[in-house]
Design an enzyme around this catalytic site. Structure first.
Site, PDB file in Angstrom:
ATOM      1  N   TYR A   1     -59.707 -95.875 -70.729  1.00  0.00           N
ATOM      2  CA  TYR A   1     -58.831 -95.042 -69.899  1.00  0.00           C
ATOM      3  C   TYR A   1     -59.523 -93.713 -69.548  1.00  0.00           C
ATOM      4  O   TYR A   1     -59.517 -93.285 -68.392  1.00  0.00           O
ATOM      5  CB  TYR A   1     -57.497 -94.799 -70.633  1.00  0.00           C
ATOM      6  CG  TYR A   1     -56.608 -93.800 -69.938  1.00  0.00           C
ATOM      7  CD1 TYR A   1     -55.887 -94.151 -68.796  1.00  0.00           C
ATOM      8  CD2 TYR A   1     -56.502 -92.481 -70.389  1.00  0.00           C
ATOM      9  CE1 TYR A   1     -55.093 -93.223 -68.135  1.00  0.00           C
ATOM     10  CE2 TYR A   1     -55.714 -91.552 -69.736  1.00  0.00           C
ATOM     11  CZ  TYR A   1     -55.011 -91.929 -68.612  1.00  0.00           C
ATOM     12  OH  TYR A   1     -54.232 -91.002 -67.947  1.00  0.00           O
ATOM     13  N   TYR A  31     -45.919 -88.384 -59.225  1.00  0.00           N
ATOM     14  CA  TYR A  31     -45.201 -87.989 -60.441  1.00  0.00           C
ATOM     15  C   TYR A  31     -43.784 -87.544 -60.118  1.00  0.00           C
ATOM     16  O   TYR A  31     -43.125 -88.144 -59.286  1.00  0.00           O
ATOM     17  CB  TYR A  31     -45.981 -86.910 -61.204  1.00  0.00           C
ATOM     18  CG  TYR A  31     -47.384 -87.354 -61.470  1.00  0.00           C
ATOM     19  CD1 TYR A  31     -47.617 -88.410 -62.346  1.00  0.00           C
ATOM     20  CD2 TYR A  31     -48.458 -86.784 -60.820  1.00  0.00           C
ATOM     21  CE1 TYR A  31     -48.895 -88.860 -62.577  1.00  0.00           C
ATOM     22  CE2 TYR A  31     -49.737 -87.226 -61.055  1.00  0.00           C
ATOM     23  CZ  TYR A  31     -49.956 -88.260 -61.929  1.00  0.00           C
ATOM     24  OH  TYR A  31     -51.206 -88.700 -62.154  1.00  0.00           O
ATOM     25  N   VAL A  49     -55.387 -85.187 -61.175  1.00  0.00           N
ATOM     26  CA  VAL A  49     -55.586 -83.764 -61.511  1.00  0.00           C
ATOM     27  C   VAL A  49     -56.970 -83.233 -61.138  1.00  0.00           C
ATOM     28  O   VAL A  49     -57.203 -82.033 -61.190  1.00  0.00           O
ATOM     29  CB  VAL A  49     -55.313 -83.440 -63.001  1.00  0.00           C
ATOM     30  CG1 VAL A  49     -53.848 -83.529 -63.334  1.00  0.00           C
ATOM     31  CG2 VAL A  49     -56.141 -84.306 -63.915  1.00  0.00           C
ATOM     32  N   LYS A  57     -55.255 -95.141 -61.593  1.00  0.00           N
ATOM     33  CA  LYS A  57     -54.136 -95.961 -62.085  1.00  0.00           C
ATOM     34  C   LYS A  57     -53.758 -97.060 -61.087  1.00  0.00           C
ATOM     35  O   LYS A  57     -53.281 -98.120 -61.474  1.00  0.00           O
ATOM     36  CB  LYS A  57     -52.935 -95.061 -62.406  1.00  0.00           C
ATOM     37  CG  LYS A  57     -53.211 -94.170 -63.621  1.00  0.00           C
ATOM     38  CD  LYS A  57     -52.184 -93.061 -63.799  1.00  0.00           C
ATOM     39  CE  LYS A  57     -52.530 -92.239 -65.049  1.00  0.00           C
ATOM     40  NZ  LYS A  57     -51.843 -90.965 -65.144  1.00  0.00           N
ATOM     41  N   SER A  62     -56.066 -89.672 -62.124  1.00  0.00           N
ATOM     42  CA  SER A  62     -54.931 -90.606 -62.114  1.00  0.00           C
ATOM     43  C   SER A  62     -54.907 -91.559 -60.920  1.00  0.00           C
ATOM     44  O   SER A  62     -54.139 -92.521 -60.932  1.00  0.00           O
ATOM     45  CB  SER A  62     -53.624 -89.832 -62.151  1.00  0.00           C
ATOM     46  OG  SER A  62     -53.403 -89.376 -63.446  1.00  0.00           O
TER      47      SER A  62
HETATM   48  O1  DON Z   1     -54.691 -88.548 -68.781  1.00  0.00           O
HETATM   49  C1  DON Z   1     -55.123 -87.508 -68.346  1.00  0.00           C
HETATM   50  O2  DON Z   1     -54.794 -86.453 -68.835  1.00  0.00           O
HETATM   51  C2  DON Z   1     -56.080 -87.462 -67.176  1.00  0.00           C
HETATM   52  N1  DON Z   1     -57.311 -88.003 -67.493  1.00  0.00           N
HETATM   53  C3  DON Z   1     -55.524 -88.063 -65.924  1.00  0.00           C
HETATM   54  C4  DON Z   1     -54.296 -87.374 -65.528  1.00  0.00           C
HETATM   55  C5  DON Z   1     -54.060 -87.183 -64.102  1.00  0.00           C
HETATM   56  O3  DON Z   1     -54.853 -87.196 -63.201  1.00  0.00           O
HETATM   57  C6  DON Z   1     -52.675 -86.828 -63.890  1.00  0.00           C
HETATM   58  N2  DON Z   1     -52.519 -86.300 -62.601  1.00  0.00           N
HETATM   59  N3  DON Z   1     -51.988 -85.648 -61.905  1.00  0.00           N
END
Ligand code: DON
Length: 305
Positions: free
Chosen positions: A189, A241, A259, A64, A61
């Protein structure tokens, strides 16, 4: 400085035992949950690091922030913000709820999945390949690292298991917030999330945002001052978040987590920071990384408030 960083890593390492590596994307399960590393680059371009600072992990993320900057460079700002909002959601990063309950059904902000899928759809290019090439080139330029690559197995794993994102993509298309092809947008994405970095890359990108878009080494402008300001504002209000408020209170630094266990932080006109610790807390933020940033902020007096 390196001594301070090493002490911070040593004193916070124990907290990694309280978290868990992300498992909802099967490939992310392979990380070593006890890893913890940090890199800091200051305005003299001096780099300091400690702990697991050469380990590669996927940016997830944190991408982003970079794709938001790209969307704002590729499009009129009013157009971008007609498709994605400016308010914290207070919900988990992958929540779908407000796409239905909000009056406008518009995604709250570009730091949650729904909003990020929109900003990804705004990347310009005649073909999907051209969009991917432009995106990877931009990440490499910001990190000053031409070796950045997409981790193919993480990308495939994301694509295979990303049905929640797929559901959001189609809802967004239905409600007019995505005009591009949904499958292509999702593909891009998943790829942006799967770009592999180290904490050094994150510190380098963080420093560029800290320095309002000017490359510290060459003095060249890479991103406009206004866009850097917007990105850092979203980092402080939405970057962690539904833990963004607590992080702003306790740490007080614009930051964005992923993540994969990474956190990128930007202290305006001071330093760029990259942290890695794949053991996550319940909200999806690096549990050791949060502690490391809290200690660092106190020790170096980095709280921007
Ligand atoms: O969209 C997703 O599930 C992941 N590829 C990215 C999410 C992410 O890193 C959220 N983070 N805390």
């Amino acid at each position: 400085m390196e001594k301070i960083l090493q002490q911070i890593i040593n004193s916070n390492k124990k907290y990694t035992l309280d978290g868990q590596v992300a498992s909802y994307i099967p490939e992310l399960r392979n990380a070593n949950s006890e890893d913890l590393g940090i890199c800091v680059i200051d305005m003299n371009n001096s780099m300091y690091s400690a702990g697991d600072c050469d380990k590669k992990f996927t940016i997830q993320s944190i991408s982003k922030t970079i794709v938001l900057a790209m969307a704002l460079m590729d499009n009129e700002w009013d157009y971008v913000f007609s498709k994605v909002g400016m308010e914290p959601s207070g919900d988990p990063f992958n929540s779908i709820m407000k796409l239905e309950t909000n009056d406008t059904k518009k995604p709250c902000n570009p730091m949650i999945n729904a909003g990020a899928i929109v900003t990804t759809s705004l990347i310009k290019g005649n073909t999907l390949q051209e969009k991917e090439d432009r995106m990877l080139a931009f990440f490499r330029k910001l990190a000053k690292n031409d070796t950045l690559q997409i981790n193919e197995s993480v990308y495939k794993s994301e694509k295979l298991t990303g049905d929640r994102n797929r559901a959001m993509g189609y809802l967004l298309k239905n409600d007019g917030y995505i005009e591009a092809n949904v499958e292509e947008t999702l593909d891009l994405y998943f790829k942006q999330c799967s770009i592999e970095v180290t904490v050094k890359d994150l510190a380098r990108i963080g420093l560029l945002f800290s320095n309002y878009g000017i490359d510290i080494e060459t003095g060249k402008r890479i991103i406009s001052e206004e866009i850097c300001r917007m990105v850092k504002t979203f980092m402080i209000t939405c970057g962690m978040y539904d833990a963004s408020g607590e992080f702003a209170l306790k740490v007080g630094i614009p930051a964005k987590s992923g993540v994969g266990g990474g956190i990128m932080a930007s202290v305006p006109r001071k330093i760029g920071i990259g942290v890695y610790g794949p053991a996550l807390d319940k909200k999806g933020n690096s549990i050791g990384g949060l502690r490391v940033l809290k200690t660092l902020s106190k020790k170096l007096n980095l709280n921007i408030f």
